[in-house]
Design a protein around this motif. Structure first.
Motif, mmCIF file in Angstrom:
data_model
loop_
_atom_site.group_PDB
_atom_site.id
_atom_site.type_symbol
_atom_site.label_atom_id
_atom_site.label_comp_id
_atom_site.label_asym_id
_atom_site.label_seq_id
_atom_site.Cartn_x
_atom_site.Cartn_y
_atom_site.Cartn_z
ATOM 1 N N THR A 18 4.660 -4.790 70.612
ATOM 2 C CA THR A 18 5.026 -6.048 71.182
ATOM 3 C C THR A 18 6.661 -6.264 71.053
ATOM 4 O O THR A 18 7.197 -5.149 70.357
ATOM 5 N N ALA A 19 7.257 -7.076 71.612
ATOM 6 C CA ALA A 19 8.870 -7.142 71.537
ATOM 7 C C ALA A 19 9.124 -7.479 69.880
ATOM 8 O O ALA A 19 9.803 -6.953 69.582
ATOM 9 N N TRP A 22 8.859 -4.153 68.290
ATOM 10 C CA TRP A 22 9.865 -3.401 68.397
ATOM 11 C C TRP A 22 11.247 -3.993 67.781
ATOM 12 O O TRP A 22 11.994 -3.192 67.064
#
Length: 117
Positions: A18-19, A22
């Motif tokens: 997911t963001a 990251w």
């Protein structure tokens, strides 16, 4: 002496990140870069785009052969690199052991053929 760490990992392990995942990954690498800088051994780094964006060029009988993708199709791919300036291979190994990529992939160490910084 400059040493380059080639960072290899299996990109499928990152497919579902997911963001937020990251962002955490960038924080981990940011801390590693900070440690290299604080030690005065950091020369450079880059995080590479996926192999799907790669182009490979070779010459066959004087004619350029341009191929989409990486040179070798393998599970683990080159994802980035670090260049550090340390006195010897033992020091390079010590830094490679601390590299986040060593936790989930492989870090190949190569001495520079051109020497140090």
């Amino acid at each position: 002496m400059n040493y380059t760490f080639l960072l290899y990992s299996d990109p499928t392990k990152f497919a579902d990140m997911t963001a937020e995942d990251w962002a955490r990954e960038k924080e981990v690498y940011g801390a590693y870069i900070g440690a290299l800088q604080a030690a005065g051994v950091f020369v450079g780094t880059d995080w590479l785009q996926p192999t799907s964006t790669a182009t490979t060029v070779s010459m066959e009988n004087g004619t350029a052969r341009i191929q989409g993708g990486p040179f070798a199709e393998t599970v683990e791919t080159l994802g980035g690199y670090f260049i550090i300036d340390v006195p010897d291979l033992d020091a390079a190994i010590a830094w490679a052991e601390k590299c986040p990529a060593a936790q989930y992939g492989k870090v190949e160490i190569r001495a520079s053929a051109m020497g140090g910084a």
